[in-house]
Write a protein that holds these residues in place. Structure first.
Motif, PDB file in Angstrom:
ATOM      1  N   THR A  63      -4.991  11.452  -5.565  1.00 34.06           N
ATOM      2  CA  THR A  63      -3.830  11.494  -4.999  1.00 34.06           C
ATOM      3  C   THR A  63      -2.552  11.856  -6.180  1.00 34.06           C
ATOM      4  OG1 THR A  63      -2.988  10.242  -2.944  1.00 34.06           O
ATOM      5  CG2 THR A  63      -1.239  11.304  -3.821  1.00 34.06           C
TER       6      THR A  63
ATOM      7  N   MET B  61      -7.563   1.578  -1.993  1.00 37.08           N
ATOM      8  CA  MET B  61      -6.627   1.897  -3.127  1.00 37.08           C
ATOM      9  C   MET B  61      -6.206   2.268  -3.872  1.00 37.08           C
ATOM     10  SD  MET B  61      -4.392   1.731  -0.468  1.00 37.08           S
ATOM     11  CE  MET B  61      -3.164   2.509  -0.824  1.00 37.08           C
TER      12      MET B  61
ATOM     13  N   ASN C 242       0.513  -1.126  -0.097  1.00 39.68           N
ATOM     14  CA  ASN C 242      -0.204  -0.045  -0.158  1.00 39.68           C
ATOM     15  C   ASN C 242       0.874   0.962   0.116  1.00 39.68           C
ATOM     16  OD1 ASN C 242      -2.152  -1.970   0.176  1.00 39.68           O
ATOM     17  ND2 ASN C 242      -2.619  -1.537   2.238  1.00 39.68           N
TER      18      ASN C 242
ATOM     19  N   VAL D 218       3.253   6.094  -2.417  1.00 45.40           N
ATOM     20  CA  VAL D 218       3.807   7.077  -2.007  1.00 45.40           C
ATOM     21  C   VAL D 218       4.964   7.459  -3.352  1.00 45.40           C
ATOM     22  CG1 VAL D 218       4.230   8.377  -0.102  1.00 45.40           C
ATOM     23  CG2 VAL D 218       2.070   6.965   0.121  1.00 45.40           C
TER      24      VAL D 218
ATOM     25  N   SER E 202       1.310   1.731  -5.805  1.00 49.58           N
ATOM     26  CA  SER E 202       0.704   0.608  -5.584  1.00 49.58           C
ATOM     27  C   SER E 202       0.323  -0.741  -5.969  1.00 49.58           C
ATOM     28  CB  SER E 202      -0.033   1.247  -4.310  1.00 49.58           C
ATOM     29  OG  SER E 202       0.231   1.872  -3.424  1.00 49.58           O
TER      30      SER E 202
ATOM     31  N   HIS F  79      -3.833   9.189   1.840  1.00 54.23           N
ATOM     32  CA  HIS F  79      -3.127   8.251   1.210  1.00 54.23           C
ATOM     33  C   HIS F  79      -2.961   7.167   2.591  1.00 54.23           C
ATOM     34  CE1 HIS F  79      -1.597   5.768  -2.071  1.00 54.23           C
ATOM     35  NE2 HIS F  79      -1.436   4.512  -1.175  1.00 54.23           N
TER      36      HIS F  79
ATOM     37  N   MET G  62      -1.613  12.742   0.663  1.00 55.57           N
ATOM     38  CA  MET G  62      -0.794  11.956   0.528  1.00 55.57           C
ATOM     39  C   MET G  62      -0.498  11.286   1.995  1.00 55.57           C
ATOM     40  SD  MET G  62       2.974  13.390  -1.593  1.00 55.57           S
ATOM     41  CE  MET G  62       3.910  11.738  -1.131  1.00 55.57           C
TER      42      MET G  62
ATOM     43  N   GLY H 228      -7.659   5.683  -3.994  1.00 54.39           N
ATOM     44  CA  GLY H 228      -6.537   6.744  -3.150  1.00 54.39           C
ATOM     45  C   GLY H 228      -5.408   7.527  -4.030  1.00 54.39           C
ATOM     46  N   GLU H 229      -4.819   6.165  -4.198  1.00 53.51           N
ATOM     47  CA  GLU H 229      -4.237   6.570  -6.021  1.00 53.51           C
ATOM     48  C   GLU H 229      -4.228   7.810  -6.461  1.00 53.51           C
ATOM     49  OE1 GLU H 229      -0.969   4.015  -7.858  1.00 53.51           O
ATOM     50  OE2 GLU H 229       0.079   3.869  -6.077  1.00 53.51           O
TER      51      GLU H 229
END
Length: 243
Positions: free
Chosen positions: A197, A190, A111, A115, A121, A216, A213, A193-194
């Motif tokens: 971001t 995930m 995960n 970042v 991820s 995330h 971030m 989130g990606e």
């Protein structure tokens, strides 16, 4: 050919031909023979290498008299998961701690790796959460058979023999839905989130991307914990003494 991350490109240059040949040998035809290793697999390999190195470092630095910060961190993680599993599973739960710690760390770093610029991820690709879910599924089923033997199958029939014809298909569907639930929960969070971001990082700079971030990272920890917690609950159901 799909866009490759730099680490994926290195793996495909070094092992792509061998991997493509192996896939063809077992009658699996890669979509891109010149680059058969996708980014998600490359990121999983990188996470595995990192974890192996991390475990070796921790093992070589173990000390009773002067434990370092890294040892303290791992002891805290191990102790927390062991306590959590003991509260849910009960006696002899410590036998499951190595699996649960390994699963939680693998998912967590899968995960978090997104970042870092230049990486992504692997858990934001459906096949990776599905693989983790299948591993958890077979683990708790194996523990059920190990604990109760063939009598483990009796719990699919429910507590009343009269209701067995109704309970058996319900229980089977319920168990088969668990890997799907684990997969969708981890993948959806995930992936979202990606995407969020990435969108904010390309649109604005500095403060706003840092906030997302941070979010995330929080989601990465939360989803790894939820996946591990549900795995503990499934193990508890498989080894329960009241089967």
């Amino acid at each position: 050919m799909p866009e490759q991350l730099w680490f994926t490109a290195i793996l495909n240059r070094a092992f792509g031909t061998a991997v493509a040949g192996l896939m063809e040998a077992i009658h699996i035809h890669p979509h891109h023979p010149e680059a058969p290793i996708p980014n998600s697999v490359a990121m999983e390999i990188l996470v595995c290498i990192f974890l192996i190195i991390l475990f070796v470092i921790v093992r070589t630095r173990l000390s009773v008299n002067k434990p370092g910060a890294l040892q303290h961190s791992f002891e805290l993680l191990h102790g927390g998961i062991e306590q959590q599993s003991h509260e849910i599973i009960g006696p002899h739960s410590e036998t499951h701690t190595p699996f649960l710690v390994s699963l939680a760390l693998f998912i967590l770093f899968c995960n978090l790796i997104g970042v870092i610029p230049g990486f992504e991820s692997p858990t934001a690709v459906p096949i990776v959460p599905l693989g983790c879910a299948i591993v958890a599924f077979f683990y708790y089923q194996a523990q059920g058979f190990k604990h109760a033997g063939i009598k483990y199958l009796a719990h699919f029939a429910g507590p009343m023999p009269l209701l067995a014809p109704l309970m058996i298909p319900i229980e089977i569907i319920s168990h088969l839905a668990r890997p799907l639930s684990l997969t969708i929960r981890l993948y959806a969070n995930m992936f979202a989130g990606e995407q969020v971001t990435g969108a904010f990082m390309s649109a604005v700079h500095y403060i706003v991307p840092v906030i997302f971030m941070g979010l995330h990272v929080f989601v990465a920890f939360l989803q790894a914990y939820i996946f591990m917690l549900l795995s503990i609950i499934y193990v508890r159901g498989a080894v329960a003494h009241d089967h």
